[in-house]
Motif scaffolding. Structure first.
Motif, PDB file in Angstrom:
ATOM      1  N   ALA A 194       0.997  -1.485   0.009  1.00 56.63           N
ATOM      2  CA  ALA A 194       0.004   0.004   0.068  1.00 56.63           C
ATOM      3  C   ALA A 194       0.719   1.353   0.045  1.00 56.63           C
ATOM      4  O   ALA A 194       1.905   1.396   0.547  1.00 56.63           O
ATOM      5  CB  ALA A 194      -1.039   0.250   1.045  1.00 56.63           C
ATOM      6  N   THR A 195       0.512   2.365  -0.707  1.00 58.36           N
ATOM      7  CA  THR A 195       0.807   3.614  -0.943  1.00 58.36           C
ATOM      8  C   THR A 195       0.083   4.483   0.223  1.00 58.36           C
ATOM      9  O   THR A 195       0.638   5.525   0.437  1.00 58.36           O
ATOM     10  CB  THR A 195       1.195   4.260  -2.316  1.00 58.36           C
ATOM     11  N   ASP A 196      -1.352   4.118   0.210  1.00 54.78           N
ATOM     12  CA  ASP A 196      -1.945   4.830   1.156  1.00 54.78           C
ATOM     13  C   ASP A 196      -3.082   3.913   1.664  1.00 54.78           C
ATOM     14  O   ASP A 196      -3.281   2.709   1.341  1.00 54.78           O
ATOM     15  CB  ASP A 196      -3.123   5.779  -0.051  1.00 54.78           C
ATOM     16  N   ILE A 197      -3.678   4.243   2.984  1.00 47.01           N
ATOM     17  CA  ILE A 197      -4.662   3.591   3.749  1.00 47.01           C
ATOM     18  C   ILE A 197      -5.999   4.139   3.440  1.00 47.01           C
ATOM     19  O   ILE A 197      -5.943   5.416   3.825  1.00 47.01           O
ATOM     20  CB  ILE A 197      -4.052   2.975   4.856  1.00 47.01           C
ATOM     21  N   THR A 203       1.691   0.592   8.749  1.00 47.15           N
ATOM     22  CA  THR A 203       2.328   0.961   9.890  1.00 47.15           C
ATOM     23  C   THR A 203       2.345   2.539  10.192  1.00 47.15           C
ATOM     24  O   THR A 203       2.366   2.848  11.253  1.00 47.15           O
ATOM     25  CB  THR A 203       3.852   0.551   9.826  1.00 47.15           C
ATOM     26  N   GLN A 204       2.761   3.054   9.012  1.00 50.25           N
ATOM     27  CA  GLN A 204       2.680   4.872   9.155  1.00 50.25           C
ATOM     28  C   GLN A 204       1.373   5.198   9.260  1.00 50.25           C
ATOM     29  O   GLN A 204       1.136   6.229  10.091  1.00 50.25           O
ATOM     30  CB  GLN A 204       3.058   5.140   7.782  1.00 50.25           C
ATOM     31  N   PHE A 205       0.267   4.460   8.744  1.00 50.51           N
ATOM     32  CA  PHE A 205      -1.351   4.877   8.989  1.00 50.51           C
ATOM     33  C   PHE A 205      -1.628   4.654  10.716  1.00 50.51           C
ATOM     34  O   PHE A 205      -2.195   5.436  11.155  1.00 50.51           O
ATOM     35  CB  PHE A 205      -2.107   3.909   8.384  1.00 50.51           C
ATOM     36  N   GLU A 206      -1.134   3.742  11.330  1.00 54.46           N
ATOM     37  CA  GLU A 206      -1.058   3.517  12.665  1.00 54.46           C
ATOM     38  C   GLU A 206      -0.723   4.704  13.462  1.00 54.46           C
ATOM     39  O   GLU A 206      -1.474   5.115  14.362  1.00 54.46           O
ATOM     40  CB  GLU A 206      -0.627   2.061  13.241  1.00 54.46           C
ATOM     41  N   VAL A 207       0.473   4.960  13.125  1.00 52.59           N
ATOM     42  CA  VAL A 207       1.200   6.315  13.853  1.00 52.59           C
ATOM     43  C   VAL A 207       0.334   7.553  13.542  1.00 52.59           C
ATOM     44  O   VAL A 207       0.188   8.100  14.321  1.00 52.59           O
ATOM     45  CB  VAL A 207       2.536   6.482  13.216  1.00 52.59           C
ATOM     46  N   THR A 208       0.235   7.621  12.235  1.00 54.88           N
ATOM     47  CA  THR A 208      -0.781   8.895  11.978  1.00 54.88           C
ATOM     48  C   THR A 208      -2.043   8.824  12.750  1.00 54.88           C
ATOM     49  O   THR A 208      -2.416   9.899  13.192  1.00 54.88           O
ATOM     50  CB  THR A 208      -0.748   9.114  10.682  1.00 54.88           C
ATOM     51  N   LYS A 209      -2.852   7.885  12.769  1.00 57.58           N
ATOM     52  CA  LYS A 209      -4.234   7.703  13.192  1.00 57.58           C
ATOM     53  C   LYS A 209      -4.151   8.151  14.694  1.00 57.58           C
ATOM     54  O   LYS A 209      -4.975   8.679  15.241  1.00 57.58           O
ATOM     55  CB  LYS A 209      -4.646   6.394  12.971  1.00 57.58           C
ATOM     56  N   LEU A 216      -5.877  10.962  16.768  1.00 56.04           N
ATOM     57  CA  LEU A 216      -6.854  10.640  17.701  1.00 56.04           C
ATOM     58  C   LEU A 216      -6.419  11.490  18.896  1.00 56.04           C
ATOM     59  O   LEU A 216      -7.357  12.101  19.721  1.00 56.04           O
ATOM     60  CB  LEU A 216      -6.991   9.320  18.010  1.00 56.04           C
ATOM     61  N   ARG A 217      -5.299  11.631  19.364  1.00 50.65           N
ATOM     62  CA  ARG A 217      -4.701  12.253  20.449  1.00 50.65           C
ATOM     63  C   ARG A 217      -4.985  13.740  20.275  1.00 50.65           C
ATOM     64  O   ARG A 217      -5.338  14.416  21.116  1.00 50.65           O
ATOM     65  CB  ARG A 217      -3.274  11.881  20.734  1.00 50.65           C
TER      66      ARG A 217
END
Length: 711
Positions: A395-398, A414-420, A424-425
């Motif tokens: 994936a290049t995007d999620i 993995t990048q999506f999890e960090v950004t998400k 949320l914070r």
């Protein structure tokens, strides 16, 4: 409703129900008076006051009560002009309300909350609250039943997905131009039956990007892919869309030709070339010769001569041997025909390729090949997958589905999890700040609104409060947890093979001289290409197949929990999860069954829904609950992650790590293998060998093999 009709309704009720309690009579008359416009039929009125009338009639006859409601409706619809005219009094002077209390005509006196009645002849009505509460409860029960029936009827009418979309004029103009390659699906709703899956959603995909589509099970990912593939949502007409969902139909066509036929442009040009060649050979025709030259040029442009080699490469990567590529499609099982469908999609290269869990049908070797192949995919890709390692590689995007909306994030999973998590914070901090600001304004208003000197400022703060948008708490998805049962330890070898042979047909051994052993500390991943005998090995371990040579030894205290690839199919789809447990394991209380189901996330109304209505992942959770009911001390799992979302795969991995019994696992999911496996067995060449270095060493060897082939 006029006073005249009100009197008629009251008299009608007293005639029909002579012993009606005065409180109930007042209640019914007031309801018909205040909500007259809401009653279009006798059924509407029955829903509103039927519960009260049931309290008033001794025999509690429903038909009789419905007839009474019909009578009241007739009175409400009747022209009462004649009856009420005599009660109309034209006033030609102002009337002092206080003087009304002195009027001797008791029939014209009306109770008022503004007037204190001093006349002893006027008595205030008192209401028996217990009776009305009982009547209201019965009314609510009937109303809820009717609402439930309406929902059921609506679901029957709408048994499939429905879409609603606002299409902009600019989209239509771009569609007519035929130049747009980006996909913009904006302002759309998606529902399945009465359940709204997406509301005012937007999905924008840039050409050439690879989008991983993630979200919890049951939220509508597969439904959205089907709506896109059927063009129920706006897609430019010139954009080709292919959804790999159904397996190839089995016939006499061999595998290579089946894939080649998927390129309809190439197939059409080849047929035209054959016809033109025959025509030219039979008679000289300049026009035919000219067209034949054009066809040759078109075939050269699409590199038609290289197509068979490209098909062979794709099939080989997906696990088809040279012999299998020449087999007829009807000779393949459903899983292999699904691979053929995937091969056809990869060969044709549509403008938008939709893949739904493509790794479910593949072994680890084929998954790693597909990862490498898709990294150079030239068009737009939207793929649903539960394998985070696959999404990290491809994936290049999620695209994240949650809370009936779609959010797109740059980068792999993995990048999506960090950004998400960071998003949320930030949203939570913003929510807390807004909440604190509102509380500050409200405190000021509450303190100073009655103070003459600061009333103006308080009013100003109140106006600011009223203009602020609604404050919505941040929705954080609950963490998925699976709790496997505790078991007693047995410090001994639980399973052991001594020079085991096995063959379905004498003389054609699947396994020869296999030596294995496993105890309760075992965390073993079984790997190998499809057809190498992984599932057969598990069935020998379980005792379903008897060895044709050698000895299989099993500890007497071993209790096996077995999860097969087709375990979900064995569930009774018409039953609810609770009914399934009550049927299979009778004699327990409902609370015990529901508590056990709850350990696997089948809680609340999910346990009361037919299993057929659950998503694939939810069905798998029910299967896990069934598997663990008898508290096994050794798990043998065959592809347990099919249809599970990423969060549930992680929860399963954590649960297996904490489990104090043994585990033997066949899986294509790299994440689960990495989390659980401490030992790796490789099936192939009629034996089972232990891989030194485990899964990382196996993966590295495969990647080196792919590099050699590509170079």
């Amino acid at each position: 409703m006029s006073d005249g009709v009100e009197v008629l309704v009251e008299n009608f009720l007293q005639k029909k129900i002579p012993n009606i309690d005065s409180d109930l009579l007042t209640y019914v008359v007031d309801v018909t008076k205040t909500s007259v416009d809401d009653f279009e039929s006798a059924d509407d009125l029955y829903d509103a006051v039927g519960g009260v009338l049931h309290e008033a009639i001794e025999n509690d006859d429903e038909n009789e009560i419905k007839n009474i409601c019909k009578g009241i409706i007739n009175l409400l619809n009747k022209d009462t002009t004649t009856e009420t005219t005599k009660n109309v009094k034209i006033l030609n002077a102002p009337v002092h309300i206080g003087d009304r209390t002195k009027n001797d005509d008791k029939t014209t006196i009306h109770d008022s909350i503004w007037l204190k009645q001093n006349n002893d002849d006027i008595t205030l009505k008192t209401v028996d609250l217990k009776k009305l509460e009982k009547a209201d409860a019965k009314l609510k029960q009937k109303s809820d039943k009717r609402e439930k029936d309406e929902i059921c009827n609506e679901e029957e009418k709408c048994a499939g997905p429905t879409t609603n979309q606002v299409i902009q004029k600019k989209d239509l103009k771009q569609d007519q131009s035929g130049k747009v390659v980006d996909i913009r699906i904006e302002n759309f709703d998606l529902a399945y039956g009465s359940k709204v899956l997406l509301k005012n959603a937007n999905l924008v995909m840039a050409f050439g990007r690879r989008y991983g589509f993630v979200g919890r099970n049951g939220l509508g990912k597969t439904t959205l892919l089907r709506a896109i593939s059927k063009r129920e949502l706006f897609i430019p007409s010139h954009v080709t869309v292919l959804h790999v969902e159904q397996e190839v139909v089995g016939d006499d066509t061999n595998a290579v030709d089946s894939v080649l036929e998927a390129d309809v442009v190439r197939l059409k040009l080849i047929k035209e070339e054959e016809e033109l060649t025959k025509r030219i050979n039979n008679s000289s025709n300049p026009a035919s010769s000219t067209r034949l030259s054009e066809v040759y040029a078109a075939l050269s442009d699409i590199e038609a001569d290289k197509a068979p080699a490209r098909v062979s490469m794709i099939l080989s990567g997906l696990g088809f041997t040279t012999e299998m590529q020449n087999m007829k499609t009807k000779q393949f099982s459903g899983g292999w025909r699904m691979r053929l469908a995937l091969a056809r999609a990869l060969f044709t290269k549509p403008d938008l390729l939709l893949l739904d869990e493509p790794t479910n049908m593949l072994d680890v070797k084929a998954i790693l090949w597909l990862e490498n192949y898709l990294q150079t995919w030239p068009t737009t890709l939207l793929v649903v997958s539960h394998d985070r390692m696959f999404l990290d590689a491809v994936a290049t995007d999620i695209v994240f589905l949650h809370s009936r909306s779609l959010d797109t994030f740059k980068g792999n999973y993995t990048q999506f999890e960090v950004t998400k998590d960071e998003k949320l914070r930030n949203q939570q901090r913003e929510y807390e700040a807004q909440k604190q600001y509102r509380e500050h304004l409200q405190a000021y208003v509450d303190r100073w609104r009655v103070n003459a000197n600061r009333a103006a400022q308080a009013q100003s703060k109140l106006k600011i409060l009223e203009k602020l948008p609604d404050l919505t708490p941040v929705e954080i998805e609950p963490k998925v947890t699976l709790r496997l049962p505790e078991c007693d330890r047995v410090n001994a070898t639980m399973l052991r093979f001594d020079e085991v042979d096995f063959a379905y047909v004498a003389g054609t051994n699947i396994f020869e001289k296999v030596d294995l052993n496993a105890n309760m500390d075992a965390r073993i991943a079984v790997l190998g290409e499809n057809g190498s005998g992984k599932t057969t090995l598990l069935k020998i371990l379980l005792g379903e197949y008897e060895p044709t040579g050698g000895v299989r030894r099993v500890h007497r205290n071993m209790r096996v929990g077995y999860f097969s690839q087709h375990h979900v199919d064995s569930l009774s789809m018409k039953q609810t999860s609770l009914e399934l447990f009550k049927t299979r394991y009778p004699g327990k209380l409902d609370v015990e069954y529901r508590s056990h189901l709850g350990k696997y996330g089948v809680t609340g109304e999910l346990a009361m829904r037919p299993i057929s209505s659950l998503s694939g992942g939810q069905k798998s959770r029910v299967a896990f609950a069934v598997m663990t009911w008898h508290e096994p001390n050794f798990f043998i799992l065959d592809e347990p992650t099919n249809h599970l979302d990423i969060e549930t795969v992680e929860a399963l991995g954590e649960a297996l790590k904490k489990f104090n019994g043994g585990v033997i696992l066949v899986s294509h999911n790299e994440q689960l293998i990495q989390m659980v496996a401490q030992e790796t067995w490789l099936c192939g060449n009629k034996t089972v060998t232990r891989i030194e270095g485990g899964f990382p060493a196996y993966k590295k060897a495969l990647e080196e093999e792919f590099r050699r082939i590509n170079t």
